[in-house]
Scaffold this active site. Structure first.
Site, PDB file in Angstrom:
ATOM      1  CD  GLN A  31      -0.930  -0.991   3.482  1.00 11.85           C
ATOM      2  OE1 GLN A  31      -2.384  -1.132   3.729  1.00 11.85           O
ATOM      3  NE2 GLN A  31      -0.357  -1.841   4.524  1.00 11.85           N
ATOM      4  CG  ASP A  86      -2.622   1.339  14.727  1.00 12.83           C
ATOM      5  OD1 ASP A  86      -3.608   1.293  13.439  1.00 12.83           O
ATOM      6  OD2 ASP A  86      -2.572   1.339  15.045  1.00 12.83           O
ATOM      7  CG  ASP A 137      -2.893 -12.585   4.174  1.00 11.24           C
ATOM      8  OD1 ASP A 137      -3.270 -13.174   3.015  1.00 11.24           O
ATOM      9  OD2 ASP A 137      -3.766 -12.091   5.086  1.00 11.24           O
ATOM     10  N   GLY A 138      -3.279 -11.938   7.562  1.00 16.89           N
ATOM     11  CA  GLY A 138      -4.105 -12.206   8.869  1.00 16.89           C
ATOM     12  C   GLY A 138      -5.165 -13.083   7.888  1.00 16.89           C
ATOM     13  CG  ASP A 155      -6.790  -1.961  14.240  1.00 17.02           C
ATOM     14  OD1 ASP A 155      -6.539  -1.984  14.812  1.00 17.02           O
ATOM     15  OD2 ASP A 155      -7.323  -1.705  13.456  1.00 17.02           O
ATOM     16  CB  THR A 157      -7.486  -1.413   5.329  1.00 18.52           C
ATOM     17  OG1 THR A 157      -6.745  -2.264   5.002  1.00 18.52           O
ATOM     18  CG2 THR A 157      -5.560  -0.109   5.648  1.00 18.52           C
ATOM     19  N   PRO A 162      -5.485  -5.945   0.024  1.00 21.34           N
ATOM     20  CG  PRO A 162      -2.989  -5.130   1.534  1.00 21.34           C
ATOM     21  CD  PRO A 162      -3.791  -4.887   0.600  1.00 21.34           C
TER      22      PRO A 162
HETATM   23  N1  SAM Z   1      -8.248   1.853  12.683  1.00 20.21           N
HETATM   24  C1  SAM Z   1      -7.944   2.026  11.076  1.00 20.21           C
HETATM   25  C2  SAM Z   1      -9.276   1.644  10.523  1.00 20.21           C
HETATM   26  O1  SAM Z   1     -10.736   1.474  11.065  1.00 20.21           O
HETATM   27  O2  SAM Z   1      -9.161   1.445   9.063  1.00 20.21           O
HETATM   28  C3  SAM Z   1      -7.104   0.488  10.976  1.00 20.21           C
HETATM   29  C4  SAM Z   1      -5.044   0.377  11.171  1.00 20.21           C
HETATM   30  S1  SAM Z   1      -4.469  -0.561  10.796  1.00 20.21           S
HETATM   31  C5  SAM Z   1      -2.977   0.376  10.896  1.00 20.21           C
HETATM   32  C6  SAM Z   1      -5.364  -1.300   9.246  1.00 20.21           C
HETATM   33  C7  SAM Z   1      -4.068  -2.623   9.407  1.00 20.21           C
HETATM   34  O3  SAM Z   1      -4.729  -3.806   8.341  1.00 20.21           O
HETATM   35  C8  SAM Z   1      -2.858  -1.964   8.252  1.00 20.21           C
HETATM   36  O4  SAM Z   1      -1.689  -2.090   8.901  1.00 20.21           O
HETATM   37  C9  SAM Z   1      -2.452  -3.446   6.772  1.00 20.21           C
HETATM   38  O5  SAM Z   1      -1.308  -3.320   7.028  1.00 20.21           O
HETATM   39  C10 SAM Z   1      -3.380  -4.253   7.483  1.00 20.21           C
HETATM   40  N2  SAM Z   1      -4.486  -4.917   6.526  1.00 20.21           N
HETATM   41  C11 SAM Z   1      -4.648  -5.013   5.574  1.00 20.21           C
HETATM   42  N3  SAM Z   1      -5.080  -6.220   5.219  1.00 20.21           N
HETATM   43  C12 SAM Z   1      -3.627  -7.251   6.066  1.00 20.21           C
HETATM   44  C13 SAM Z   1      -4.625  -8.478   6.139  1.00 20.21           C
HETATM   45  N4  SAM Z   1      -4.658  -8.892   5.247  1.00 20.21           N
HETATM   46  N5  SAM Z   1      -3.455  -9.278   6.579  1.00 20.21           N
HETATM   47  C14 SAM Z   1      -2.935  -8.593   7.931  1.00 20.21           C
HETATM   48  N6  SAM Z   1      -3.088  -7.222   8.113  1.00 20.21           N
HETATM   49  C15 SAM Z   1      -3.568  -6.389   6.943  1.00 20.21           C
END
Ligand code: SAM
Length: 275
Positions: A31, A86, A137-138, A155, A157, A162
């Site tokens: 991203q 974060d 990857d979660g 939590d 995106t 992803p």
């Molecule tokens: N509080 C924010 C919101 O509600 O939009 C989310 C913040 S947090 C930084 C979002 C995180 O999700 C990002 O760091 C991103 O890299 C992660 N992310 C996105 N897709 C993912 C996946 N498939 N597995 C693990 N993490 C993922």
């Protein structure tokens, strides 16, 4: 000259923030990442043009994505945060002394790296001995674990890039299987003003899988519309059955025993999305 950061929250509407400086911008493997210093909300993490968290208002989201579930489950020892790079959700999880292990799985190590560097108020607990940080990857992590977690928090995106697969019915089924027999999961499920269809879909999917499904809300000024929702799926315990008089006061600024109850009271146009 003034410098402003604008997030287009829909094709026709957005928010804008005056900024002091840009601390980092990088196109990571997953991203577009930026950390900017805004005058109104302090430092801000932005991913793919969307506000993720700010120093000024992050406490609302991180307290509300964690404490309702952690006070609904009677003894959450093993907790997972999917996304959350974060570190804010992990910081709140660690306020629960009964938690023995808090696993963070974020797909993008750069989010963790830059949050540690530029957002220490939020990421500062990632090195706690109870925390295990994994860059993965979660979606894969959840599918690889069965009957493991007491509480899972997604939590992530918004459902782009992803994170798309983290809003699919199959993922919620896999979470059900990754949870212990009385486990609880919570996912951030966006806003009812611009993403009503998403909330309606997630509610329908989770209801088909979990015996207890609840939607609750919080006010987050830097998120689209300012009204944010969370979906809770529980195998056994109902957050509405929690005796809030038994919820201990925590070091929080938004969540409280009365907020635990009030958050589940929804405006009619939002309640409609749970039908
Ligand atoms: N509080 C924010 C919101 O509600 O939009 C989310 C913040 S947090 C930084 C979002 C995180 O999700 C990002 O760091 C991103 O890299 C992660 N992310 C996105 N897709 C993912 C996946 N498939 N597995 C693990 N993490 C993922």
């Amino acid at each position: 000259m003034e410098l402003w950061y604008t997030e287009k929250q829909t094709e026709h509407f957005g928010i804008t923030a005056k900024i002091r400086e840009t601390l980092v911008t990088e196109k990571t493997q997953f991203q577009d990442l930026a950390v900017i210093d805004t005058i109104e909300f302090g430092r801000m993490l932005v991913l793919d043009g969307m506000v993720m968290t700010t120093v000024k208002d992050e406490f609302v989201y991180h307290e509300m994505v964690t404490h309702p579930a952690l006070f609904t489950h009677p003894n959450p020892k093993h907790v997972l945060v999917v996304g959350g790079g974060d570190g804010g959700a992990i910081r709140e999880v660690l306020k629960h002394p009964e938690v023995e292990k808090a696993v963070l799985v974020d797909i993008d190590g750069k989010v963790i790296e830059y949050s540690r560097k530029f957002l220490p108020e939020i990421a500062g607990m990632l090195d706690d001995p109870r925390v295990e940080v994994r860059v993965n990857d979660g979606y894969m992590h959840i599918h690889e674990h069965k009957n493991t977690y007491d509480v899972v928090m997604v939590d992530s995106t918004e459902p782009v890039g992803p994170a798309v697969q983290l809003f699919e019915r199959g993922f919620y089924q896999a979470i059900f299987e990754a949870l212990k027999e009385d486990g609880i999961f919570v996912a951030q499920t966006d806003n009812p003003w611009f993403k009503a269809d998403l909330i309606r879909k997630v509610q329908k999917d989770v209801k088909e899988i979990f015996p207890v499904t609840r939607l609750y809300q919080a006010n987050i000024p830097t998120y689209p519309s300012g009204l944010w929702t969370f979906t809770m799926g529980s195998k056994k315990y109902d957050p509405l059955q929690v005796d809030e008089t038994r919820i201990p006061e925590l070091d929080t600024k938004y969540y409280s025993p009365s907020i635990h109850k009030a958050a589940f009271v929804l405006p009619k146009f939002v309640e409609e999305l749970t039908k």
